[in-house]
Write a protein that holds these residues in place. Structure first.
Motif, mmCIF file in Angstrom:
data_model
loop_
_atom_site.group_PDB
_atom_site.id
_atom_site.type_symbol
_atom_site.label_atom_id
_atom_site.label_comp_id
_atom_site.label_asym_id
_atom_site.label_seq_id
_atom_site.Cartn_x
_atom_site.Cartn_y
_atom_site.Cartn_z
ATOM 1 N N ARG A 37 0.832 -1.210 0.000
ATOM 2 C CA ARG A 37 0.000 0.000 0.000
ATOM 3 C C ARG A 37 0.863 1.256 0.000
ATOM 4 N NH1 ARG A 37 -3.284 -1.065 4.739
ATOM 5 N NH2 ARG A 37 -3.275 -3.250 4.300
ATOM 6 N N LEU A 38 1.928 1.248 0.793
ATOM 7 C CA LEU A 38 2.848 2.392 0.819
ATOM 8 C C LEU A 38 3.481 2.606 -0.555
ATOM 9 C CD1 LEU A 38 4.610 1.735 4.239
ATOM 10 C CD2 LEU A 38 3.123 3.676 3.697
ATOM 11 N N ILE A 39 3.799 1.509 -1.235
ATOM 12 C CA ILE A 39 4.379 1.591 -2.582
ATOM 13 C C ILE A 39 3.352 2.157 -3.557
ATOM 14 C CG2 ILE A 39 5.273 0.229 -4.514
ATOM 15 C CD1 ILE A 39 6.443 -1.700 -2.319
ATOM 16 N N GLN A 40 2.121 1.642 -3.515
ATOM 17 C CA GLN A 40 1.073 2.098 -4.436
ATOM 18 C C GLN A 40 0.731 3.567 -4.233
ATOM 19 O OE1 GLN A 40 -2.036 -0.708 -3.624
ATOM 20 N NE2 GLN A 40 -1.398 -2.088 -5.270
ATOM 21 N N ARG A 41 0.774 4.046 -3.004
ATOM 22 C CA ARG A 41 0.454 5.450 -2.697
ATOM 23 C C ARG A 41 1.627 6.391 -2.938
ATOM 24 N NH1 ARG A 41 -2.808 4.189 2.886
ATOM 25 N NH2 ARG A 41 -4.602 3.227 1.886
ATOM 26 N N GLY A 42 2.772 5.832 -3.307
ATOM 27 C CA GLY A 42 3.937 6.650 -3.600
ATOM 28 C C GLY A 42 4.711 7.109 -2.379
ATOM 29 N N LYS A 43 4.411 6.536 -1.232
ATOM 30 C CA LYS A 43 5.112 6.921 0.001
ATOM 31 C C LYS A 43 6.404 6.140 0.189
ATOM 32 C CE LYS A 43 0.975 8.435 2.263
ATOM 33 N NZ LYS A 43 0.700 9.218 3.421
ATOM 34 N N LEU A 44 6.557 5.093 -0.597
ATOM 35 C CA LEU A 44 7.758 4.262 -0.537
ATOM 36 C C LEU A 44 8.169 3.944 -1.970
ATOM 37 C CD1 LEU A 44 9.590 2.865 1.558
ATOM 38 C CD2 LEU A 44 8.124 0.877 1.386
ATOM 39 N N LYS A 45 9.308 4.483 -2.401
ATOM 40 C CA LYS A 45 9.781 4.247 -3.764
ATOM 41 C C LYS A 45 10.576 2.952 -3.803
ATOM 42 C CE LYS A 45 9.898 9.083 -4.817
ATOM 43 N NZ LYS A 45 10.728 10.266 -4.934
ATOM 44 N N VAL A 46 10.424 2.221 -4.895
ATOM 45 C CA VAL A 46 11.102 0.942 -5.048
ATOM 46 C C VAL A 46 11.843 0.890 -6.371
ATOM 47 C CG1 VAL A 46 9.502 -0.361 -3.600
ATOM 48 C CG2 VAL A 46 9.046 -0.138 -6.032
ATOM 49 N N CYS A 47 12.717 -0.090 -6.500
ATOM 50 C CA CYS A 47 13.436 -0.367 -7.743
ATOM 51 C C CYS A 47 13.024 -1.749 -8.211
ATOM 52 C CB CYS A 47 14.939 -0.363 -7.498
ATOM 53 S SG CYS A 47 15.566 1.149 -6.810
ATOM 54 N N GLU A 60 15.057 5.028 1.352
ATOM 55 C CA GLU A 60 13.601 5.203 1.381
ATOM 56 C C GLU A 60 13.010 4.740 2.713
ATOM 57 O OE1 GLU A 60 11.334 6.605 -0.801
ATOM 58 O OE2 GLU A 60 13.177 7.381 -1.686
ATOM 59 N N LEU A 61 13.528 3.641 3.240
ATOM 60 C CA LEU A 61 13.063 3.158 4.543
ATOM 61 C C LEU A 61 13.378 4.185 5.628
ATOM 62 C CD1 LEU A 61 14.070 -0.595 4.348
ATOM 63 C CD2 LEU A 61 11.756 0.336 4.318
ATOM 64 N N LEU A 62 14.580 4.742 5.570
ATOM 65 C CA LEU A 62 14.972 5.746 6.572
ATOM 66 C C LEU A 62 14.111 7.000 6.468
ATOM 67 C CD1 LEU A 62 18.845 5.366 6.430
ATOM 68 C CD2 LEU A 62 17.297 4.589 8.226
ATOM 69 N N LYS A 63 13.806 7.436 5.241
ATOM 70 C CA LYS A 63 12.932 8.612 5.048
ATOM 71 C C LYS A 63 11.561 8.341 5.638
ATOM 72 C CE LYS A 63 14.540 10.020 0.593
ATOM 73 N NZ LYS A 63 14.139 10.252 -0.788
ATOM 74 N N LEU A 64 11.021 7.180 5.373
ATOM 75 C CA LEU A 64 9.696 6.823 5.872
ATOM 76 C C LEU A 64 9.675 6.812 7.399
ATOM 77 C CD1 LEU A 64 6.823 5.869 5.047
ATOM 78 C CD2 LEU A 64 7.673 3.561 5.325
ATOM 79 N N LEU A 65 10.701 6.274 7.995
ATOM 80 C CA LEU A 65 10.758 6.209 9.453
ATOM 81 C C LEU A 65 10.895 7.604 10.086
ATOM 82 C CD1 LEU A 65 12.987 3.060 9.915
ATOM 83 C CD2 LEU A 65 10.553 3.262 10.418
ATOM 84 N N LYS A 66 11.552 8.509 9.395
ATOM 85 C CA LYS A 66 11.714 9.868 9.911
ATOM 86 C C LYS A 66 10.435 10.676 9.822
ATOM 87 C CE LYS A 66 16.637 10.306 9.132
ATOM 88 N NZ LYS A 66 17.695 10.963 8.362
ATOM 89 N N THR A 67 9.590 10.394 8.814
ATOM 90 C CA THR A 67 8.374 11.181 8.617
ATOM 91 C C THR A 67 7.231 10.733 9.507
ATOM 92 O OG1 THR A 67 7.649 9.799 6.765
ATOM 93 C CG2 THR A 67 8.944 11.772 6.257
ATOM 94 N N GLU A 68 7.279 9.501 9.996
ATOM 95 C CA GLU A 68 6.161 9.007 10.801
ATOM 96 C C GLU A 68 6.381 9.223 12.265
ATOM 97 O OE1 GLU A 68 5.294 4.982 9.745
ATOM 98 O OE2 GLU A 68 4.447 5.609 7.863
#
Length: 68
Positions: A37-47, A60-68
């Motif tokens: 869901r995080l990937i589909q909503r664009g909150k987590l970018k993947v390769c 990307e994991l570190l960015k997500l953890l900092k924003t929440e």
């Protein structure tokens, strides 16, 4: 320094640059579908790598953890 001392040293820890969706799920403490869901909503970018496998960059994991 003799050879036995060199063999007993622990290997240098290397940080990985990307993790699978399953590993990301474990690290974030959420279930598999929440990561998608995080990937589909664009909150987590993947390769995408070989055969379409998704990898989540460590940054990307570190960015997500900092924003929440």
């Amino acid at each position: 320094m003799d050879i036995t001392a060199k063999l007993e040293e622990p290997p240098a820890a290397t940080e990985r640059l990307a993790y699978s969706v399953q590993e990301s799920e474990d690290m974030l403490g959420v279930n598999y579908f929440s990561v998608y869901r995080l990937i589909q909503r664009g909150k987590l970018k993947v390769c995408r790598v070989l055969r379409g496998k998704l990898l989540v960059p460590r940054s990307e994991l570190l960015k997500l953890l900092k924003t929440e």
